[in-house]
Enzyme design. Structure first.
Site, mmCIF file in Angstrom:
data_model
loop_
_atom_site.group_PDB
_atom_site.id
_atom_site.type_symbol
_atom_site.label_atom_id
_atom_site.label_comp_id
_atom_site.label_asym_id
_atom_site.label_seq_id
_atom_site.Cartn_x
_atom_site.Cartn_y
_atom_site.Cartn_z
ATOM 1 N N GLU A 136 0.793 -1.238 0.000
ATOM 2 C CA GLU A 136 0.000 0.000 0.000
ATOM 3 C C GLU A 136 0.823 1.285 0.000
ATOM 4 O OE1 GLU A 136 -2.718 -0.252 3.275
ATOM 5 O OE2 GLU A 136 -3.768 -1.957 2.426
ATOM 6 N N GLU A 186 -6.263 -10.611 -0.848
ATOM 7 C CA GLU A 186 -7.035 -10.340 0.377
ATOM 8 C C GLU A 186 -8.529 -10.231 0.056
ATOM 9 O OE1 GLU A 186 -5.364 -7.107 2.703
ATOM 10 O OE2 GLU A 186 -3.338 -7.559 2.053
HETATM 11 C C1 GLA Z 1 -4.710 -4.385 4.561
HETATM 12 C C2 GLA Z 1 -3.409 -5.083 4.880
HETATM 13 C C3 GLA Z 1 -3.591 -6.336 5.691
HETATM 14 C C4 GLA Z 1 -4.639 -6.190 6.753
HETATM 15 C C5 GLA Z 1 -5.912 -5.688 6.152
HETATM 16 C C6 GLA Z 1 -6.978 -5.522 7.192
HETATM 17 O O1 GLA Z 1 -5.350 -4.816 3.461
HETATM 18 O O2 GLA Z 1 -2.661 -5.392 3.754
HETATM 19 O O3 GLA Z 1 -2.385 -6.652 6.307
HETATM 20 O O4 GLA Z 1 -4.180 -5.349 7.763
HETATM 21 O O5 GLA Z 1 -5.647 -4.417 5.585
HETATM 22 O O6 GLA Z 1 -6.960 -6.435 8.175
#
Ligand code: GLA
Length: 388
Positions: free
Chosen positions: A162, A274
């Protein structure tokens, strides 16, 4: 003497049978009744979850459905280095041992991220105690230490998470990196150096850049700008992680598809890292309920979802997986963030205590209609679970 020898041989044989005990019938039974996602998609992509060490029921779910696991929190800097010079490896060691004991491929998440950094480091930066040189040297040492411990056992790492600006518009084409203390201090060099350090410390590992919101074309343009810089510096990532934190209507399925195609066209394999599908728009309704006295109150207990939302989410999972299957030649992994609705991070984000229902399994770990839709889709694609 002879009888002593016979006794010894007998004892040896007994110990050997203990070690070679064939699997009992119940060991060979599937851990859960529904078809395994890992088996269903084994010719298309790996299936994973982002999780810590879960309870035995959730462990069974992970074993049944996944081939890879991403470390939810225990490999993040705030967990590994809670105080200057005080390394804390116990949780990460336990997580890795757990993943390995089940034969799952562990994914190191994440070496560098502006969030979940140690509090002491963030405070030091805010207080102006850190120069750019000191920060970059600290980062290099940090990566070296983590990878000298885990770099030969964990062969996939989200090196930087990010880093890109989120702004939906970029009229002057000037926005690039997300503004946070680390990035404001070091500039893009922290990303270049992170990949350089990781490559040096773990030459056999695959190194990824991971981000959300890449379905926004402006953010995707920033991704390609970053990749060009990394390529020019001989620090090309091995793949790109698309986080896949989606909502019922957003982003559009076309935007999801375009993102996969663009990243592939640029020469990078895609990992969906994710995945979840929140039922909420963001931090607004439908979470405020009116109490009897007419006061607005946050709904904090889990309720049965209204049927239209269930149907909407079910159709949404189907359309998303349809894109994944059509482009499975470009996608190496589809990973969910958390295992089930009961432990999703979205129950506390962006609104603390607001229940969400974003995954394929409900809080009792039962497959939801969305799971069945994904299974049915696989069947429509002519996929069947291979014989055990
Ligand atoms: C982001 C991060 C993860 C996690 C999620 C929420 O996407 O990459 O490590 O912290 O947020 O849990």
């Amino acid at each position: 003497m002879a009888s002593c020898f016979a006794l010894f041989v007998f004892a040896l044989m007994f110990v050997a049978t203990l070690h070679a005990t064939p699997l009992s019938k119940s060991d060979r039974q599937p851990l859960r009744k529904e078809p395994s996602l890992r088996e269903l998609f084994c010719n298309h992509f790996e299936v994973g979850f982002g999780t810590g060490v879960p309870n035995p029921q959730r462990t069974a779910l992970v074993r049944h459905h996944a081939s890879v696991v991403s470390c939810e929190n225990d490999l993040k800097a705030y967990s590994l280095l809670p105080a200057p010079g005080r390394w804390s490896w116990d949780k990460a060691d336990a997580w890795l041992g757990w993943a390995e004991s089940m034969g799952l491929t562990p994914i190191g998440h994440t070496l560098v991220w502006c969030h979940q950094m140690p509090g002491w480091l963030q405070e030091g930066i805010k207080a102006g105690e850190w120069s750019r040189e000191r920060a970059l040297k600290w980062q290099e040492d940090y990566i070296k230490t983590v990878l000298s411990r885990y770099g030969s056992r964990v062969l996939i790492w989200d090196v930087v998470n990010e880093a890109l600006s989120d702004s939906p518009h970029d009229p002057k084409g000037e926005e690039f990196l997300r503004s946070d203390p680390w990035s404001d201090l070091c500039g893009v060099e922290y990303i270049v150096e992170a990949f350089r350090s990781a490559r040096k410390a773990a030459p056999k590992a695959r190194l990824f850049y991971n981000d959300y919101g890449l379905e926004n074309p402006a953010k995707r343009a920033r991704l390609f700008k970053l990749l060009k810089i990394l390529e020019e510096n001989d620090c090309r990532p091995d793949a790109i992680g698309i986080q896949g934190h989606y909502r019922l209507d957003d982003p559009t399925v076309d935007a999801i598809e375009e993102t996969i195609l663009d990243i592939h066209k640029a020469g990078y394999p895609v990992h969906i890292t994710e995945l979840d599908v929140s039922i909420h728009k963001w931090n607004d309704e439908p979470d405020l309920q009116l109490t009897q006295s007419g006061e607005a109150r946050l709904q904090t207990s889990r309720t049965e979802l209204p049927q239209p939302i269930v149907e909407h989410q079910t159709a949404r999972y189907r359309e998303i997986f349809e894109v994944f299957l059509r482009h499975s030649d470009k996608i190496e992994r589809v990973g969910f963030w958390n295992t089930d609705d009961g432990n999703s991070w979205l129950n506390n984000f962006p609104v603390k205590g607001r229940p969400d229902y974003p995954l394929l399994f409900d809080e009792n770990l039962a497959p939801k209609p969305a799971f069945e839709a994904v299974r049915q889709l696989a069947e429509d694609f002519g996929i069947s679970v291979p014989d055990r």
